[in-house]
Structures are given as structure tokens and as C-alpha cells.
Write a protein that holds these residues in place. Sequence first.
Motif, mmCIF file in Angstrom:
data_model
loop_
_atom_site.group_PDB
_atom_site.id
_atom_site.type_symbol
_atom_site.label_atom_id
_atom_site.label_comp_id
_atom_site.label_asym_id
_atom_site.label_seq_id
_atom_site.Cartn_x
_atom_site.Cartn_y
_atom_site.Cartn_z
ATOM 1 N N UNK A 80 0.844 -1.198 0.000
ATOM 2 C CA UNK A 80 0.000 0.000 0.000
ATOM 3 C C UNK A 80 0.876 1.244 0.000
ATOM 4 N N UNK A 81 0.341 2.319 -0.565
ATOM 5 C CA UNK A 81 1.075 3.578 -0.590
ATOM 6 C C UNK A 81 0.099 4.735 -0.431
ATOM 7 N N UNK A 82 0.654 5.922 -0.192
ATOM 8 C CA UNK A 82 -0.188 7.111 -0.141
ATOM 9 C C UNK A 82 -0.132 7.881 1.147
ATOM 10 N N UNK A 83 0.582 7.358 2.161
ATOM 11 C CA UNK A 83 0.743 8.086 3.417
ATOM 12 C C UNK A 83 2.193 8.559 3.517
ATOM 13 N N UNK A 84 2.385 9.845 3.449
ATOM 14 C CA UNK A 84 3.722 10.404 3.625
ATOM 15 C C UNK A 84 4.021 10.541 5.116
ATOM 16 N N UNK A 85 5.280 10.473 5.511
ATOM 17 C CA UNK A 85 5.630 10.736 6.909
ATOM 18 C C UNK A 85 5.086 12.097 7.340
ATOM 19 N N UNK A 86 4.589 12.160 8.570
ATOM 20 C CA UNK A 86 3.978 13.395 9.030
ATOM 21 C C UNK A 86 2.489 13.423 8.813
ATOM 22 N N UNK A 87 1.911 12.260 8.440
ATOM 23 C CA UNK A 87 0.469 12.106 8.246
ATOM 24 C C UNK A 87 -0.061 13.072 7.189
ATOM 25 N N UNK A 88 0.643 13.120 6.072
ATOM 26 C CA UNK A 88 0.151 13.814 4.881
ATOM 27 C C UNK A 88 -0.231 12.745 3.870
ATOM 28 N N UNK A 89 -1.438 12.803 3.371
ATOM 29 C CA UNK A 89 -1.880 11.833 2.374
ATOM 30 C C UNK A 89 -1.578 12.375 0.984
ATOM 31 N N UNK A 90 -1.051 11.518 0.116
ATOM 32 C CA UNK A 90 -0.636 11.962 -1.214
ATOM 33 C C UNK A 90 -0.931 10.863 -2.230
ATOM 34 N N UNK A 91 -1.991 11.063 -3.010
ATOM 35 C CA UNK A 91 -2.341 10.120 -4.079
ATOM 36 C C UNK A 91 -2.146 10.773 -5.437
ATOM 37 N N UNK A 92 -1.151 11.658 -5.527
ATOM 38 C CA UNK A 92 -0.803 12.239 -6.827
ATOM 39 C C UNK A 92 -0.152 11.161 -7.693
ATOM 40 N N UNK A 93 -0.206 11.350 -8.979
ATOM 41 C CA UNK A 93 0.413 10.409 -9.908
ATOM 42 C C UNK A 93 1.890 10.232 -9.586
ATOM 43 N N UNK A 94 2.592 11.350 -9.362
ATOM 44 C CA UNK A 94 4.028 11.298 -9.129
ATOM 45 C C UNK A 94 4.358 10.495 -7.868
ATOM 46 N N UNK A 95 3.580 10.705 -6.817
ATOM 47 C CA UNK A 95 3.908 10.019 -5.569
ATOM 48 C C UNK A 95 3.557 8.541 -5.635
#
Length: 306
Positions: A80-95
Motif C-alpha cells: 500500500x502507498x499514499x501516506x507520507x511521513x507526518x500524516x500527509x496523504x498523497x495520491x498524486x500520480x508522481x507520488x
Amino acid sequence: MNYLDLGGSGLRVSAVGLGCMRIASLTAAQLDRHVHGALELGVNFFDHADIYGKGACEESFGRLLASQPGLRQRMVLQSKCGIRPGVCYDLSKEYILEAAEASLRRLRTDHLDVLLLHRPDALMEPDEVAEAFRLLRAEGKALHFGVSNFSGPQLRLLQRAVGEPLRVNQLQFSLAHCGMVRQGVSANTLFDDGLDRDGGVLDECRLAGTTIQAWSPLQFGMFGGVFLDHPDWPELNEALARLAAQYGVSKAAIAAAWVLRHPAGMQVIAGTASPAHLAELCAGAQVRLTRPEWYELYRAAGNRQP
């Protein structure tokens, strides 16, 4: 072990999968025994996420795979992916693309069988997600896709953009955390249990052919703890103990059997680093509770039955 077709993908996966959130604490020898013990129990599904152990869980698992040629071919691997450290959610294409590549490096594999979006991102652009999925599949880096913790409408919104089945929605679900069932049971009442908090996600998943993966199948609340032998759940533990004795299994097995008895055909994700505990949960896959037993446990967990 029983098996199911994961979201109509053709992937034959065990009804109980091993969640790898806690494996960073294991030595290499312990992890080897845990994984091979799981395979001996019939478990062929292993669930990861890039944030588990800040990547250390995937790294440990990857070292095991690299040390034993042929082991990867015996399993269905999900991350699974989409949780950046610091509890920022990022479902951008690049990420999504960056995170998938990083998971592949840590796991030392050339592809994921399934890639999930870990949490809904309020800034998600569905078309961007669809493009990321398209590129990953075209490059053979991820074969199937899904989500985790998405509501019914969020699932439909993304499904429309992606234009192909979302195979999985991984959701917290247990006897003590079963709002998506309780809502349906209490439909057309004035009870608070009938309030729609997830957009009818259970029925949305069933209509879409999306497999629900039940995480934390023994937990109450998100951080409350395990309800087994907990003093706040005496009636539930009494009912579990009686049925466990009747079926010759543990209370944990009965709790897993309760999840697996639902006709949605859910998969239990056992996030344990204990081989013995995993074996208990796997035993639940061999128990088919009767309808009265299922409802007895439902009520014993404090759920209202109108």
C-alpha cells in the motif's frame, strides 16, 4: 485453508492473509520461520505497506525473498502507498509511481500482485490515479489495484476514472468494529446504529465485486486494543469461549470465523508476528458458524438487533 478469488482478478488467495506490519521486530531466523509457517498453514497472501516500520518491514521481507530463490513465486504480494511521513496523504500520480518503485526496491521483487491506495486523499485527482495505475501495469510493476479505508462514494468515484475493477478495499472490521454491518441491520430505524457513516461501503463493494480485506479483526476502536479477554467485553468473551469449546478451536478462531461467515466473502488480514496466533486465526477458516451463532456473537458484542 479456504481460498477466494481476489476481487474477480483470478488471483487465488487464502481466506486469511498475513499482515506484515509488525515483522520489523523479528530476526531474520524468526521471519523465516514465520513466513514458512504461514505457507505451511496454506497462507499464500502477504500484505505490506510502505509506512510499516518506515519501510523496514518491506526491507526485512525483501532480504528473505532475495535469500531464497523461488520463494516469491509461492506467494501473492500486496503493498500500500499514499501516506507520507507526518500524516500527509498523497495520491498524486508522481507520488504513487515513486512509492511503488520504492516498495519494489525494498521487497526485491520486479512486481506487486496488488497495489492499494492506503488512505483517501482529500486532494486526490481520480484521473491522475488512473494514469499512475495505467503506467504501472504497462510496465508490469503492479498487476492489480485497489484501495484501503475508502467509503462507498469514494470507491465509485475512483472506479469511474480508472475504468477497471478495483479488486480490494481494505477496511477495519471485527465483532467490536462492525459499523458497516450494523448500519444495514438497523436500516429504516431511528437508532443511531442505522446512521450511514461510510456511504454503504459494504454493499458498494459487493455490487462492484470488490473484496473487503478485514484489518484488525480482533480490535475494538482504532487504538482501543484487542477485545479477547478484555474486561470491558465480558458478554462477548463468554459467547466466544462457549463456541470455541464447541468447535474445538480458540476464541480468536471464532472471531475470525465470524468475519469469514459474512456472504461478502471477506478476507481476514492477520497482522501478527506470532506463528501460534496466526495458526489460531487460520483455524477460523475451517469453522462455519450457523446463522443463530453469528447473530448471538453480534449481540454479545453490544450491537443492537431491532
